[in-house]
Design a protein around this motif. Sequence first.
Motif, PDB file in Angstrom:
ATOM      1  N   ILE A   5     -11.308  -8.090  -5.685  1.00 54.49           N
ATOM      2  CA  ILE A   5     -10.383  -7.010  -5.999  1.00 54.49           C
ATOM      3  C   ILE A   5     -10.818  -5.709  -5.821  1.00 54.49           C
ATOM      4  O   ILE A   5     -12.092  -5.408  -5.691  1.00 54.49           O
ATOM      5  N   PHE A   6      -9.960  -4.819  -4.865  1.00 61.26           N
ATOM      6  CA  PHE A   6     -10.383  -3.750  -4.688  1.00 61.26           C
ATOM      7  C   PHE A   6      -9.379  -2.591  -5.129  1.00 61.26           C
ATOM      8  O   PHE A   6      -8.405  -2.912  -5.412  1.00 61.26           O
ATOM      9  N   PRO A   7      -9.822  -1.427  -5.013  1.00 59.52           N
ATOM     10  CA  PRO A   7      -8.856  -0.116  -5.571  1.00 59.52           C
ATOM     11  C   PRO A   7      -7.721   0.088  -4.518  1.00 59.52           C
ATOM     12  O   PRO A   7      -8.029   0.207  -3.494  1.00 59.52           O
ATOM     13  N   GLY A   8      -6.783  -0.055  -5.079  1.00 56.40           N
ATOM     14  CA  GLY A   8      -5.357   0.517  -4.346  1.00 56.40           C
ATOM     15  C   GLY A   8      -4.770   1.780  -4.635  1.00 56.40           C
ATOM     16  O   GLY A   8      -5.198   2.304  -5.833  1.00 56.40           O
ATOM     17  N   PRO A   9      -3.924   2.336  -4.064  1.00 55.12           N
ATOM     18  CA  PRO A   9      -2.936   3.577  -4.617  1.00 55.12           C
ATOM     19  C   PRO A   9      -2.377   3.413  -5.970  1.00 55.12           C
ATOM     20  O   PRO A   9      -2.189   4.344  -6.579  1.00 55.12           O
ATOM     21  N   GLU A  10      -2.024   2.004  -6.343  1.00 55.09           N
ATOM     22  CA  GLU A  10      -1.107   1.962  -7.379  1.00 55.09           C
ATOM     23  C   GLU A  10      -2.126   1.088  -8.534  1.00 55.09           C
ATOM     24  O   GLU A  10      -1.306   0.355  -9.259  1.00 55.09           O
ATOM     25  N   GLY A  11      -3.444   1.024  -8.459  1.00 56.51           N
ATOM     26  CA  GLY A  11      -4.201   0.176  -9.222  1.00 56.51           C
ATOM     27  C   GLY A  11      -4.674  -1.101  -8.402  1.00 56.51           C
ATOM     28  O   GLY A  11      -4.977  -1.035  -6.981  1.00 56.51           O
ATOM     29  N   ARG A  12      -5.358  -1.997  -9.008  1.00 59.03           N
ATOM     30  CA  ARG A  12      -6.302  -2.856  -8.174  1.00 59.03           C
ATOM     31  C   ARG A  12      -5.301  -3.898  -7.194  1.00 59.03           C
ATOM     32  O   ARG A  12      -4.017  -4.395  -7.302  1.00 59.03           O
ATOM     33  N   LEU A  13      -5.873  -4.184  -6.180  1.00 58.25           N
ATOM     34  CA  LEU A  13      -5.227  -5.027  -5.158  1.00 58.25           C
ATOM     35  C   LEU A  13      -5.925  -6.316  -5.026  1.00 58.25           C
ATOM     36  O   LEU A  13      -7.308  -6.249  -4.991  1.00 58.25           O
ATOM     37  N   GLY A  67       2.468  -5.751  -6.545  1.00 60.72           N
ATOM     38  CA  GLY A  67       3.187  -6.386  -7.124  1.00 60.72           C
ATOM     39  C   GLY A  67       3.079  -7.954  -6.794  1.00 60.72           C
ATOM     40  O   GLY A  67       4.243  -8.585  -7.239  1.00 60.72           O
ATOM     41  N   VAL A  68       2.511  -8.261  -5.978  1.00 55.22           N
ATOM     42  CA  VAL A  68       2.399  -9.683  -5.577  1.00 55.22           C
ATOM     43  C   VAL A  68       1.082 -10.323  -6.133  1.00 55.22           C
ATOM     44  O   VAL A  68       0.087  -9.736  -6.227  1.00 55.22           O
ATOM     45  N   GLY A  69       1.113 -11.689  -6.652  1.00 55.70           N
ATOM     46  CA  GLY A  69       0.024 -12.176  -7.270  1.00 55.70           C
ATOM     47  C   GLY A  69      -0.706 -11.507  -8.300  1.00 55.70           C
ATOM     48  O   GLY A  69       0.048 -10.718  -9.299  1.00 55.70           O
ATOM     49  N   ARG A  70      -1.975 -11.119  -8.120  1.00 55.23           N
ATOM     50  CA  ARG A  70      -2.397 -10.101  -9.236  1.00 55.23           C
ATOM     51  C   ARG A  70      -2.829  -8.709  -8.772  1.00 55.23           C
ATOM     52  O   ARG A  70      -3.631  -7.995  -9.408  1.00 55.23           O
ATOM     53  N   SER A  71      -2.099  -8.336  -7.801  1.00 59.79           N
ATOM     54  CA  SER A  71      -2.099  -6.928  -7.270  1.00 59.79           C
ATOM     55  C   SER A  71      -0.960  -6.202  -8.238  1.00 59.79           C
ATOM     56  O   SER A  71      -0.087  -6.653  -8.501  1.00 59.79           O
ATOM     57  N   GLN A  72      -1.611  -5.160  -8.566  1.00 59.88           N
ATOM     58  CA  GLN A  72      -0.783  -4.117  -9.488  1.00 59.88           C
ATOM     59  C   GLN A  72      -0.089  -3.277  -8.724  1.00 59.88           C
ATOM     60  O   GLN A  72       0.240  -2.997  -7.518  1.00 59.88           O
ATOM     61  N   GLY A  73       1.357  -2.887  -9.386  1.00 58.75           N
ATOM     62  CA  GLY A  73       2.438  -2.105  -8.900  1.00 58.75           C
ATOM     63  C   GLY A  73       3.553  -2.849  -8.658  1.00 58.75           C
ATOM     64  O   GLY A  73       3.427  -3.832  -9.275  1.00 58.75           O
ATOM     65  N   GLU A  74       4.533  -2.190  -7.913  1.00 57.23           N
ATOM     66  CA  GLU A  74       5.619  -2.821  -7.548  1.00 57.23           C
ATOM     67  C   GLU A  74       6.159  -2.540  -6.042  1.00 57.23           C
ATOM     68  O   GLU A  74       5.673  -1.586  -5.645  1.00 57.23           O
ATOM     69  N   TYR A  75       6.986  -3.403  -5.647  1.00 59.20           N
ATOM     70  CA  TYR A  75       7.531  -3.203  -4.320  1.00 59.20           C
ATOM     71  C   TYR A  75       7.832  -1.810  -4.198  1.00 59.20           C
ATOM     72  O   TYR A  75       8.594  -1.214  -5.049  1.00 59.20           O
ATOM     73  N   ASP A  76       7.696  -1.060  -2.931  1.00 58.02           N
ATOM     74  CA  ASP A  76       7.942  -0.139  -2.769  1.00 58.02           C
ATOM     75  C   ASP A  76       8.523   0.282  -1.155  1.00 58.02           C
ATOM     76  O   ASP A  76       8.175   1.303  -0.409  1.00 58.02           O
ATOM     77  N   GLN A  77       9.327  -0.462  -0.786  1.00 54.17           N
ATOM     78  CA  GLN A  77      10.283  -0.274   0.507  1.00 54.17           C
ATOM     79  C   GLN A  77       9.323  -0.119   1.755  1.00 54.17           C
ATOM     80  O   GLN A  77       9.838   0.440   2.714  1.00 54.17           O
ATOM     81  N   GLY A  78       8.120  -0.385   1.689  1.00 53.96           N
ATOM     82  CA  GLY A  78       7.356  -0.378   3.007  1.00 53.96           C
ATOM     83  C   GLY A  78       6.223   0.814   2.771  1.00 53.96           C
ATOM     84  O   GLY A  78       5.317   0.837   3.300  1.00 53.96           O
ATOM     85  N   ILE A  79       6.678   1.852   2.000  1.00 53.84           N
ATOM     86  CA  ILE A  79       6.112   3.099   2.092  1.00 53.84           C
ATOM     87  C   ILE A  79       4.657   2.816   1.329  1.00 53.84           C
ATOM     88  O   ILE A  79       3.683   3.220   1.881  1.00 53.84           O
ATOM     89  N   GLY A  80       4.755   2.243  -0.033  1.00 51.07           N
ATOM     90  CA  GLY A  80       3.490   2.029  -0.673  1.00 51.07           C
ATOM     91  C   GLY A  80       2.703   0.845   0.021  1.00 51.07           C
ATOM     92  O   GLY A  80       1.436   0.771  -0.210  1.00 51.07           O
ATOM     93  N   GLU A  81       3.429  -0.129   0.411  1.00 48.17           N
ATOM     94  CA  GLU A  81       2.593  -1.088   1.253  1.00 48.17           C
ATOM     95  C   GLU A  81       1.920  -0.530   2.514  1.00 48.17           C
ATOM     96  O   GLU A  81       0.782  -1.153   2.639  1.00 48.17           O
ATOM     97  N   LEU A  82       2.242   0.308   3.146  1.00 51.92           N
ATOM     98  CA  LEU A  82       1.405   0.814   4.343  1.00 51.92           C
ATOM     99  C   LEU A  82       0.260   1.437   3.797  1.00 51.92           C
ATOM    100  O   LEU A  82      -0.689   1.231   4.087  1.00 51.92           O
ATOM    101  N   GLY A 114       1.626  -3.479   9.803  1.00 51.69           N
ATOM    102  CA  GLY A 114       0.572  -3.409  10.778  1.00 51.69           C
ATOM    103  C   GLY A 114       0.844  -2.263  11.797  1.00 51.69           C
ATOM    104  O   GLY A 114      -0.321  -1.577  12.235  1.00 51.69           O
ATOM    105  N   MET A 115       1.822  -2.281  12.430  1.00 55.05           N
ATOM    106  CA  MET A 115       2.208  -1.502  13.569  1.00 55.05           C
ATOM    107  C   MET A 115       2.138   0.094  13.145  1.00 55.05           C
ATOM    108  O   MET A 115       1.663   0.903  13.706  1.00 55.05           O
ATOM    109  N   GLN A 116       2.678   0.298  11.742  1.00 48.64           N
ATOM    110  CA  GLN A 116       2.683   1.587  11.142  1.00 48.64           C
ATOM    111  C   GLN A 116       1.291   1.908  11.035  1.00 48.64           C
ATOM    112  O   GLN A 116       0.780   3.198  11.075  1.00 48.64           O
ATOM    113  N   LEU A 117       0.410   0.991  10.585  1.00 47.20           N
ATOM    114  CA  LEU A 117      -1.232   1.376  10.315  1.00 47.20           C
ATOM    115  C   LEU A 117      -2.031   1.696  11.720  1.00 47.20           C
ATOM    116  O   LEU A 117      -2.617   2.819  11.462  1.00 47.20           O
ATOM    117  N   LEU A 118      -1.356   1.061  12.512  1.00 44.27           N
ATOM    118  CA  LEU A 118      -1.796   1.534  14.062  1.00 44.27           C
ATOM    119  C   LEU A 118      -1.849   2.981  14.200  1.00 44.27           C
ATOM    120  O   LEU A 118      -2.623   3.565  14.828  1.00 44.27           O
TER     121      LEU A 118
END
Length: 217
Positions: A5-13, A67-82, A114-118
């Motif tokens: 479990i590690f810290p993400g922008p919206e809580g733990r991931l 928002g998936v499994g035990r990761s906190q937060g909710e789906y964010d159209q790809g912006i938060g996922e990046l 992944g391509m955006q992360l690049l």
Amino acid sequence: MPEVIFPGPEGRLEGRYHPQKERDAPIAIVLHPHPQFGGTMNHIIVHRMHYAFYNMGFTVLRFNFRGVGRSQGEYDQGIGELSDAASALDYLQSMNNNSKHCWVAGFSFGAWIGMQLLMRRPEITGFISVAPPANMYDFSFLAPCPSSGLVINGTADRVAPPSDTEALVSKLHEQKGITITHEQVEGAGHFFEEPHLETLIDTTTDYVKRRLTETSR
């Protein structure tokens, strides 16, 4: 397979972290498909890709987007996922600061992230983009694409049609200083059902092994 479990922008991931014994082992993160269509870090393609990298000597992290499994937060159209992906890479790098190679692999929605992360992270030396949904998402941000990589898709993909992937690759081929390798798996659909999954993993493994012996990006 250690759960982390590690810290993400919206809580733990929530993730799965698989370290090598060598302190300077290359590192890779693997990004899962669309969270709203059942995508998780345990998707078979993500799982197999994770182990493919591990078996090549990489320290690997895969994780659930917000928002998936035990990761906190909710789906964010790809912006938060990046942002989640950037946090995952930060976490991975913090424990492997001697690594000389850093790779990102993603499937479908995960390929787009992944391509955006690049574009944000110049330290990424290679990428694997599996079935990038170029018909659904804008990939024009890849100008220029900062590192060489492999784009792989199936010829029978009805979710992300091959013609759109080919158009994306031809645009990337115009860029200087990088090499985009494009492989199409004959007869494979979007999810690379068997026996195509083996071909996907073998193609990825061959490509990454070759790249690790080269010095150029």
